[in-house]
Design a protein around this motif. Sequence first.
Motif, short mmCIF file in Angstrom:
data_model
loop_
_atom_site.label_atom_id
_atom_site.label_comp_id
_atom_site.label_asym_id
_atom_site.label_seq_id
_atom_site.Cartn_x
_atom_site.Cartn_y
_atom_site.Cartn_z
N LEU A 37 0.81 -1.42 0.09
CA LEU A 37 -0.04 0.06 -0.16
C LEU A 37 0.91 1.35 -0.11
O LEU A 37 0.42 2.36 -0.14
N VAL B 117 0.81 2.91 -3.12
CA VAL B 117 -0.28 3.63 -3.50
C VAL B 117 -0.46 5.10 -2.66
O VAL B 117 -0.72 6.19 -3.35
N ASN C 199 1.72 7.24 -4.97
CA ASN C 199 1.33 7.75 -6.23
C ASN C 199 0.14 8.88 -6.04
O ASN C 199 -0.16 9.67 -6.72
N GLU D 59 -6.17 10.32 0.13
CA GLU D 59 -4.57 10.13 0.75
C GLU D 59 -4.90 10.46 2.39
O GLU D 59 -4.25 9.60 2.99
#
Length: 192
Positions: free
Chosen positions: A78, A81, A84, A114
């Motif tokens: 993760l 992720v 990104n 986020e």
Amino acid sequence: MTDTINTHDNDPSAEPAAQAGTTEAGAEARVAQLEAEVASLKDQMLRTLAETENVRRRAEREREDTAKYAVAKFAKELLAVADNLRRAVEAVGEDVRAENQAVGNLLTGVEATERQLIAAFDRAGIAKVEALGTPADPNFHQIMMEIENTGKPAGTVVQVLQAGYTIHGRLLREAIVGVAKGDVGGHVNTSA
């Protein structure tokens, strides 16, 4: 007189008196042997109890570690992720965001996602390694380059290429960083 001699030779009380001394010594030896055996068994029991307690503590510690770090592999995946999402927010300048309402709304959604991911990381004990401005630590930083003329002491992290993370204080992913290059004769402090 013969009666006394016969009586004395056949007197049953004379025999137990002689055996009593032998029996008493044998009984004392038997008691000492049994007491030694009891002490030995007590020592064995105490050692076994101590070993059992050590095994119980070790198993409990392993169970706690398993519970803490079971998600480490999933969490490591993760992190990409999270990286990104951060790159997406940083890729769009404030001027573009202000000019185009659709892009602004999209970035607001990305920032909210986020924040949720970071909150989930916090609940799982995952924390970001704050590297910028700190001395390089080989336990938490992977140094990729040295940067000249930064005005910082040699070995100070001046650029973070990829954030590092820990899970319950244990390194999950090291930070990839650039450090300040010292003057001639300067060196990077790699002691931790």
